[in-house]
Design a protein around this motif. Structure first.
Motif, PDB file in Angstrom:
ATOM      1  N   ILE A  13       0.842  -1.201   0.000  1.00  0.00           N
ATOM      2  CA  ILE A  13       0.000   0.000   0.000  1.00  0.00           C
ATOM      3  C   ILE A  13       0.876   1.250   0.000  1.00  0.00           C
ATOM      4  N   GLY A  14       2.127   1.093  -0.500  1.00  0.00           N
ATOM      5  CA  GLY A  14       2.957   2.256  -0.770  1.00  0.00           C
ATOM      6  C   GLY A  14       4.008   2.593   0.252  1.00  0.00           C
ATOM      7  N   TRP A  15       4.242   1.719   1.244  1.00  0.00           N
ATOM      8  CA  TRP A  15       5.279   2.025   2.238  1.00  0.00           C
ATOM      9  C   TRP A  15       6.609   2.235   1.526  1.00  0.00           C
ATOM     10  N   PRO A  16       7.264   3.380   1.757  1.00  0.00           N
ATOM     11  CA  PRO A  16       8.406   3.747   0.908  1.00  0.00           C
ATOM     12  C   PRO A  16       9.732   3.100   1.248  1.00  0.00           C
ATOM     13  N   TRP A  17       9.812   2.367   2.357  1.00  0.00           N
ATOM     14  CA  TRP A  17      11.077   1.729   2.717  1.00  0.00           C
ATOM     15  C   TRP A  17      10.831   0.274   3.075  1.00  0.00           C
ATOM     16  N   PRO A  18      11.831  -0.607   2.861  1.00  0.00           N
ATOM     17  CA  PRO A  18      11.640  -2.013   3.208  1.00  0.00           C
ATOM     18  C   PRO A  18      11.600  -2.255   4.703  1.00  0.00           C
ATOM     19  N   GLY A  19      12.165  -1.338   5.490  1.00  0.00           N
ATOM     20  CA  GLY A  19      12.142  -1.471   6.945  1.00  0.00           C
ATOM     21  C   GLY A  19      11.622  -0.214   7.587  1.00  0.00           C
ATOM     22  N   ALA A  20      11.955  -0.001   8.844  1.00  0.00           N
ATOM     23  CA  ALA A  20      11.514   1.209   9.542  1.00  0.00           C
ATOM     24  C   ALA A  20      12.082   2.438   8.851  1.00  0.00           C
ATOM     25  N   PRO A  21      11.296   3.521   8.780  1.00  0.00           N
ATOM     26  CA  PRO A  21      11.766   4.724   8.083  1.00  0.00           C
ATOM     27  C   PRO A  21      12.970   5.335   8.769  1.00  0.00           C
ATOM     28  N   GLU A  22      13.824   5.956   7.973  1.00  0.00           N
ATOM     29  CA  GLU A  22      15.024   6.591   8.493  1.00  0.00           C
ATOM     30  C   GLU A  22      14.784   8.040   8.895  1.00  0.00           C
ATOM     31  N   ASP A  23      13.654   8.611   8.518  1.00  0.00           N
ATOM     32  CA  ASP A  23      13.349   9.997   8.822  1.00  0.00           C
ATOM     33  C   ASP A  23      13.266  10.181  10.341  1.00  0.00           C
ATOM     34  N   ARG A  46     -16.277  13.467   4.303  1.00  0.00           N
ATOM     35  CA  ARG A  46     -16.617  14.548   5.225  1.00  0.00           C
ATOM     36  C   ARG A  46     -16.780  14.032   6.642  1.00  0.00           C
ATOM     37  N   SER A  47     -17.227  12.779   6.767  1.00  0.00           N
ATOM     38  CA  SER A  47     -17.491  12.221   8.083  1.00  0.00           C
ATOM     39  C   SER A  47     -16.270  11.556   8.712  1.00  0.00           C
ATOM     40  N   GLY A  48     -15.179  11.411   7.967  1.00  0.00           N
ATOM     41  CA  GLY A  48     -14.005  10.776   8.543  1.00  0.00           C
ATOM     42  C   GLY A  48     -13.133  10.113   7.504  1.00  0.00           C
ATOM     43  N   TYR A  49     -12.325   9.139   7.957  1.00  0.00           N
ATOM     44  CA  TYR A  49     -11.320   8.505   7.108  1.00  0.00           C
ATOM     45  C   TYR A  49     -11.471   6.990   7.124  1.00  0.00           C
ATOM     46  N   VAL A  50     -11.021   6.401   6.024  1.00  0.00           N
ATOM     47  CA  VAL A  50     -10.812   4.957   5.984  1.00  0.00           C
ATOM     48  C   VAL A  50      -9.306   4.746   5.864  1.00  0.00           C
ATOM     49  N   VAL A  51      -8.746   3.934   6.763  1.00  0.00           N
ATOM     50  CA  VAL A  51      -7.305   3.722   6.831  1.00  0.00           C
ATOM     51  C   VAL A  51      -7.013   2.239   6.649  1.00  0.00           C
ATOM     52  N   ALA A  52      -6.003   1.924   5.835  1.00  0.00           N
ATOM     53  CA  ALA A  52      -5.566   0.543   5.651  1.00  0.00           C
ATOM     54  C   ALA A  52      -4.288   0.330   6.450  1.00  0.00           C
ATOM     55  N   ASP A  53      -4.252  -0.757   7.242  1.00  0.00           N
ATOM     56  CA  ASP A  53      -3.025  -1.108   7.951  1.00  0.00           C
ATOM     57  C   ASP A  53      -2.431  -2.406   7.412  1.00  0.00           C
ATOM     58  N   ALA A  54      -3.020  -2.898   6.305  1.00  0.00           N
ATOM     59  CA  ALA A  54      -2.524  -4.062   5.573  1.00  0.00           C
ATOM     60  C   ALA A  54      -3.216  -4.048   4.216  1.00  0.00           C
ATOM     61  N   PRO A  55      -2.662  -4.724   3.201  1.00  0.00           N
ATOM     62  CA  PRO A  55      -3.283  -4.686   1.866  1.00  0.00           C
ATOM     63  C   PRO A  55      -4.730  -5.144   1.845  1.00  0.00           C
ATOM     64  N   ASP A  56      -5.095  -6.066   2.750  1.00  0.00           N
ATOM     65  CA  ASP A  56      -6.450  -6.614   2.734  1.00  0.00           C
ATOM     66  C   ASP A  56      -7.247  -6.231   3.978  1.00  0.00           C
ATOM     67  N   ASN A  57      -6.839  -5.174   4.648  1.00  0.00           N
ATOM     68  CA  ASN A  57      -7.555  -4.777   5.856  1.00  0.00           C
ATOM     69  C   ASN A  57      -7.663  -3.262   5.944  1.00  0.00           C
ATOM     70  N   SER A  58      -8.882  -2.748   6.001  1.00  0.00           N
ATOM     71  CA  SER A  58      -9.113  -1.315   6.144  1.00  0.00           C
ATOM     72  C   SER A  58     -10.213  -1.107   7.169  1.00  0.00           C
ATOM     73  N   LEU A  59     -10.216   0.054   7.798  1.00  0.00           N
ATOM     74  CA  LEU A  59     -11.192   0.329   8.843  1.00  0.00           C
ATOM     75  C   LEU A  59     -11.510   1.806   8.903  1.00  0.00           C
ATOM     76  N   LYS A  60     -12.747   2.122   9.303  1.00  0.00           N
ATOM     77  CA  LYS A  60     -13.133   3.499   9.560  1.00  0.00           C
ATOM     78  C   LYS A  60     -12.497   3.932  10.869  1.00  0.00           C
ATOM     79  N   THR A  61     -11.965   5.144  10.887  1.00  0.00           N
ATOM     80  CA  THR A  61     -11.201   5.576  12.042  1.00  0.00           C
ATOM     81  C   THR A  61     -11.746   6.870  12.646  1.00  0.00           C
ATOM     82  N   GLU A  62     -11.371   7.101  13.898  1.00  0.00           N
ATOM     83  CA  GLU A  62     -11.697   8.337  14.592  1.00  0.00           C
ATOM     84  C   GLU A  62     -10.531   9.310  14.446  1.00  0.00           C
ATOM     85  N   SER A  63     -10.834  10.577  14.246  1.00  0.00           N
ATOM     86  CA  SER A  63      -9.801  11.602  14.110  1.00  0.00           C
ATOM     87  C   SER A  63      -9.417  12.136  15.486  1.00  0.00           C
TER      88      SER A  63
END
Length: 365
Positions: A13-23, A46-63
């Motif tokens: 889902i676009g993670w830019p590094w193979p391991g933990a980010p260096e930033d 408008r009511s919120g966000y959908v966030v994916a924490d894995a390629p096959d898993n997404s959830l509605k989240t609280e801001s």
């Protein structure tokens, strides 16, 4: 906590590094929330966000509560493409962006609107029908150039016209600045395959363009299925309805992630743009060669820009567009400076107030 994160899975889902980010800023955020896990915003409503924490898993989240405050700067809330930290179904941190595409929001008061975040490439989609508008393409290039991503101009509906080569010739000044220009048939997978060099694993691409330009059709072809609704455009002006109603991030079969966006009619600068990175590098270079430092590039003697027009090196309509956009960027920059000063005063007197800070860090990698 980062030792238990499946970064290889996140890369889908676009993670830019193979391991933990260096930033360091990312590391600081992880340290501040040791129980949190990373996720990527794939839908913004408008009511919120959908966030994916894995390629096959997404959830509605609280801001976070502060995002709900009316005066909280909209560009400091999450946008599609942003990486966030989650605890359960709650967003607890917005990780710093590495690139973005933004525009000035409509209205008299200064606001920024983030179109998409953490993107590698922006496909500026324009139809080869009545939608074809070089001046609008220049506006998109200006907005893209200030955000750190790389632009590609994609001219769709090449199957509906015999004038594709003429359109490419009109944009030859952009090609001379190493901005890729492609004329394709968005319905034909073989024609669309010309975009594959920008769609490798780990890359994120966003489609921008007016309604009816062919973004949803192109998205369906790239996905290999008719997932996005499409409508016929009006015959008199080639305008389409808003078939895409919200921004959404989708993994592609090629390994890249694609963000489709609704058509945008208003493209206001934020004041952070650089004309040399927005398709006008050639004119910007010429302005340094004028006889007078304060040359307006109209009728002054020794104007290198006017001399280039007389030689046929620069089209006069491009100069007019350059001067108009330069003025708009300057006005937006003045509003930005005023907004920053007001917020600095507010923080000084109250100890509160949202910080107005640049969130981009330049090109990724």
């Amino acid at each position: 906590m980062t030792d238990s994160i499946d970064f290889d899975s996140l890369r889908h889902i676009g993670w830019p590094w193979p391991g933990a980010p260096e930033d360091p800023a990312w590391q600081e955020a992880f340290a501040a929330h040791p129980q949190a896990r990373p996720g990527r915003v794939i839908e913004q409503h408008r009511s919120g966000y959908v966030v994916a924490d894995a390629p096959d898993n997404s959830l509605k989240t609280e801001s976070p509560p502060e995002w709900q405050r009316p005066r909280f700067p909209s560009h400091e809330r999450a946008a599609v493409g942003d990486w966030v930290l989650l605890e359960g179904k709650r967003i607890v941190a917005l990780l710093p962006r590495h690139t973005s595409i933004k525009r000035g929001a409509a209205g008299e008061h200064y606001h920024q609107q983030v179109i998409a975040a953490n993107i590698d490439t922006v496909f500026i989609v324009c139809g080869l029908d009545a939608d074809f508008n070089p001046r609008r393409i220049e506006r998109y290039l200006l907005l893209v150039g200030g955000g750190g991503a790389s632009p590609v101009v994609v001219l769709t509906k090449a199957d509906q016209t015999d004038y594709s080569e003429d359109a490419l010739a009109v944009l030859e000044d952009l090609a001379a600045q190493q901005i890729p220009l492609l004329a394709i048939n968005g319905k034909d997978p073989e024609s669309v395959s010309a975009l594959l060099p920008w769609l490798g694993p780990g890359n994120t691409v966003v489609l921008v363009g007016s309604s009816g330009a062919g973004k949803s059709t192109l998205t369906n072809t790239l996905l290999g299925e008719d997932r996005m609704k499409t409508n016929e455009v009006r015959g008199n002006d080639s305008r389409g309805r808003h078939t895409t109603t919200h921004r959404a991030l989708m993994p592609l079969p090629y390994g890249a992630c694609l963000i489709d966006t609704p058509g945008m009619r208003e493209l206001k600068p934020t004041g952070e743009e650089t004309l040399s990175e927005g398709g006008f590098a050639d004119i910007e270079e010429l302005t340094t060669q004028c006889k007078f430092r304060n040359c307006s590039h109209h009728s002054e003697p020794g104007c290198a820009v006017q001399e280039a027009i007389e030689r046929g090196d620069i089209d006069e309509t491009r100069l007019e567009s350059y001067l108009k956009l330069r003025e708009e960027v300057a006005l937006a920059a003045a509003k930005l400076a005023q907004r920053q000063a007001e917020q600095a005063t507010e923080r000084k007197h109250t100890g509160r107030g949202a910080q107005w800070r640049p969130i981009n860090k330049g090109k990724r990698r």
